[in-house]
Design a protein around this motif. Structure first.
Motif, PDB file in Angstrom:
ATOM      1  N   GLU A 242      44.780  35.069  54.466  1.00  0.00           N
ATOM      2  CA  GLU A 242      45.704  35.232  53.347  1.00  0.00           C
ATOM      3  C   GLU A 242      45.113  34.713  52.039  1.00  0.00           C
ATOM      4  N   SER A 244      41.949  34.629  51.255  1.00  0.00           N
ATOM      5  CA  SER A 244      40.926  35.581  50.849  1.00  0.00           C
ATOM      6  C   SER A 244      41.539  36.824  50.226  1.00  0.00           C
ATOM      7  N   LEU A 245      42.643  37.295  50.816  1.00  0.00           N
ATOM      8  CA  LEU A 245      43.283  38.504  50.306  1.00  0.00           C
ATOM      9  C   LEU A 245      43.933  38.292  48.945  1.00  0.00           C
ATOM     10  N   GLY A 246      44.085  37.041  48.543  1.00  0.00           N
ATOM     11  CA  GLY A 246      44.633  36.751  47.228  1.00  0.00           C
ATOM     12  C   GLY A 246      43.585  36.591  46.141  1.00  0.00           C
ATOM     13  N   ARG A 247      42.313  36.742  46.508  1.00  0.00           N
ATOM     14  CA  ARG A 247      41.226  36.597  45.539  1.00  0.00           C
ATOM     15  C   ARG A 247      40.714  37.969  45.117  1.00  0.00           C
ATOM     16  N   THR A 248      40.151  38.045  43.930  1.00  0.00           N
ATOM     17  CA  THR A 248      39.539  39.283  43.458  1.00  0.00           C
ATOM     18  C   THR A 248      38.193  38.955  42.822  1.00  0.00           C
ATOM     19  N   ARG A 259      34.342  41.721  46.297  1.00  0.00           N
ATOM     20  CA  ARG A 259      35.325  41.509  47.351  1.00  0.00           C
ATOM     21  C   ARG A 259      36.036  42.832  47.645  1.00  0.00           C
ATOM     22  N   PRO A 262      40.868  42.630  49.563  1.00  0.00           N
ATOM     23  CA  PRO A 262      42.157  42.816  48.883  1.00  0.00           C
ATOM     24  C   PRO A 262      42.479  44.288  48.603  1.00  0.00           C
ATOM     25  N   GLU A 263      41.475  45.054  48.150  1.00  0.00           N
ATOM     26  CA  GLU A 263      41.705  46.469  47.865  1.00  0.00           C
ATOM     27  C   GLU A 263      41.989  47.250  49.143  1.00  0.00           C
ATOM     28  N   ARG A 265      43.442  46.116  51.827  1.00  0.00           N
ATOM     29  CA  ARG A 265      44.800  45.865  52.294  1.00  0.00           C
ATOM     30  C   ARG A 265      45.817  46.722  51.531  1.00  0.00           C
ATOM     31  N   GLU A 266      45.625  46.822  50.216  1.00  0.00           N
ATOM     32  CA  GLU A 266      46.562  47.643  49.439  1.00  0.00           C
ATOM     33  C   GLU A 266      46.511  49.096  49.885  1.00  0.00           C
ATOM     34  N   ALA A 290      37.800  39.812  55.350  1.00  0.00           N
ATOM     35  CA  ALA A 290      38.513  38.790  54.588  1.00  0.00           C
ATOM     36  C   ALA A 290      38.013  37.399  54.926  1.00  0.00           C
TER      37      ALA A 290
END
Length: 487
Positions: A242, A244-248, A259, A262-263, A265-266, A290
């Protein structure tokens, strides 16, 4: 067998268990010895020498700063990325390290002596720490070896060491001692226990709960404690994903690696809004990416059994927790032998750790010693065993799953570009996670009998690592590390 599951699965800081976590533990242990010896306040200077792979790829892994922060008393199990950043900035600005957190000595990263072409006999990952008094006399000198997975051995102990800075710990008797898969299978057949059951009984003994198989009254409490700690490890794995998925943006280190998690997951939220089973591969890839993107950025991860391979077990565990009912072998008569997500996680991690013990006891989990087959290969093998266990596999099928996964990771080299745990390491975790899932499925389609045993494939991995050219063992002297100079 005195290894604990919490040696193999421990919380640490990225990007490398052997080049960041181990050296920090060694330095913290050295500082503790100065305190215990009553000489810390007499120290006027410390010399840091890095040898072999620690010097060759240490800068990319943050080894010099990890050692200095360890000398300040920080430990990888508890340090936060913010503390790491603050400490590095302060040392760089003042050219001073606070030995034991209180005694300032003139020491910064530029003072660390790098000896990449000098390999000490015991292991290629070596750090020597020397404390001097005001007259220049040596007060204390210690040589430590970071042997993979955060495990540290001290030279004067003759190679007897452990993880977490627990150097020279006396062996603890366990009800089912094993070093080989043959011995582990023998215990399973004699006791009727699974891989996870054998590992739990041993872990209870290591926790001071006595012999669980004999019904000691303290065993139940110890087993509950082991379970709670395993679920805490699971929670750290989840938190790592989580975070990691909040970083860009891009990863640190100069390669400008973007990274992707995150992209991805979207995109998956749009294409797979209801969690359809056919999207399992994409989600497994996402979890692996991630975790390893977080590791590469110096975040908190669980060594599983190393940082460089930290994404494989969480990714396959995600598969087990999310898709297991959909992917049992056709016609399977054995129901999923778990009743909750917690049960899945505990049994998975116990079985995986049992196999991890085999690699640590018989071979190596250090990329600098045997190449990436020892890191990603062993993690894939562990994950395959964990998955086969919770899919209802017999001990023989679980052993077969572990064997298949390693057999098809043999010869894997460790040649990260720029000495950074990014290319090819991040994608390699995703590929190895899929191999683990496939290995477990193949084993469950069989009856557990096979031509190549897990012990034989571990021996082959060890011999392959011994024969492998040093330039392919985390030295940045061969492979992708030299053939791809820009990204």
């Amino acid at each position: 067998m005195t290894l604990s599951i919490f040696d193999l699965f421990s919380v640490g800081i990225g990007p490398s268990s052997s080049h960041t976590v181990g050296p920090m533990r060694a330095a913290a242990s050295f500082t503790s010895s100065l305190v215990e010896g009553g000489v810390l306040d007499r120290v006027e200077g410390v010399r840091v020498d890095l040898f072999g792979s620690l010097a060759a790829t240490g800068v990319g892994h943050g080894t010099p700063s990890a050692v200095l922060l360890g000398l300040e008393g920080l430990r990888p199990e508890t340090v936060t990325p913010a503390q790491m950043d603050e400490g590095r900035a302060r040392i760089a600005t003042t050219s001073t390290t606070l030995l034991g957190g209180r005694r300032p000595i003139p020491l910064c990263e530029a003072d660390v002596v790098m000896r990449p072409l000098t390999v000490l006999p015991q292991h290629t990952n070596a750090v020597r720490l020397t404390a001097f008094g005001g007259d220049g006399a040596v007060l204390v000198e210690e040589t430590y070896y970071s042997v993979g997975g955060g495990f540290v051995e001290r030279e004067q102990d003759g190679g007897a060491g452990g993880a977490g800075g627990a150097l020279g710990v006396a062996p603890t008797a366990v009800p089912f001692p094993f070093r080989t898969a043959g011995e582990l299978l023998g215990h399973c057949r004699a006791s009727g226990l699974s891989f996870a059951g054998v590992m739990l009984a041993n872990e209870v003994a290591l926790a001071g709960g006595g012999d669980a198989a004999a019904g000691d009254t303290a065993a139940d409490d110890a087993a509950a404690g082991v379970r709670a700690r395993l679920l805490a490890i699971r929670d750290v794995m989840d938190e790592c994903v989580e975070t990691s998925l909040g970083r860009t943006g891009v990863l640190p280190g100069g390669l400008a690696v973007r990274r992707r998690a995150p992209e991805w997951r979207e995109r998956l939220r749009v294409e797979d809004p209801h969690g359809a089973p056919e999207f399992w591969q994409e989600w497994v890839n996402l979890v692996a990416l991630a975790v390893n993107e977080e590791n590469a950025s110096g975040g908190r991860v669980v060594t599983a059994p190393t940082n460089g391979a930290a994404g494989i077990v969480p990714a396959v565990l995600h598969y087990a927790r999310t898709y297991l009912p959909h992917h049992l072998p056709p016609g399977a008569t054995v129901p999923v032998p778990v009743t909750s997500d917690d049960d899945v996680c505990v049994r998975f991690l116990l079985a995986a750790a049992a196999v991890g013990v085999l690699y640590k006891e018989q071979a190596s989990i250090s990329g600098a010693e045997v190449g990436c087959q020892g890191e990603v290969g062993s993690a894939s093998s562990m994950a395959a065993a964990g998955l086969a266990e919770v899919m209802g596999g017999t001990p023989e099928q679980v052993e077969n799953a572990a064997e298949i996964a390693m057999e098809h990771n043999l010869g894997l080299t460790c040649d990260p570009i720029g000495g950074l745990v990014q290319i090819p390491c991040i994608e390699r975790n995703a590929i190895a996670a899929s191999k683990a899932i496939n290995a477990a499925k193949m084993a469950l389609w069989g009856d557990g009998s096979h031509h190549v045993s897990l012990d034989q494939v571990i021996a082959t991995m060890r011999e392959t690592g011994r024969d492998m050219s040093d330039k392919y063992k985390e030295t940045a002297l061969g492979g992708l590390a030299v053939n791809v100079v820009e990204c």
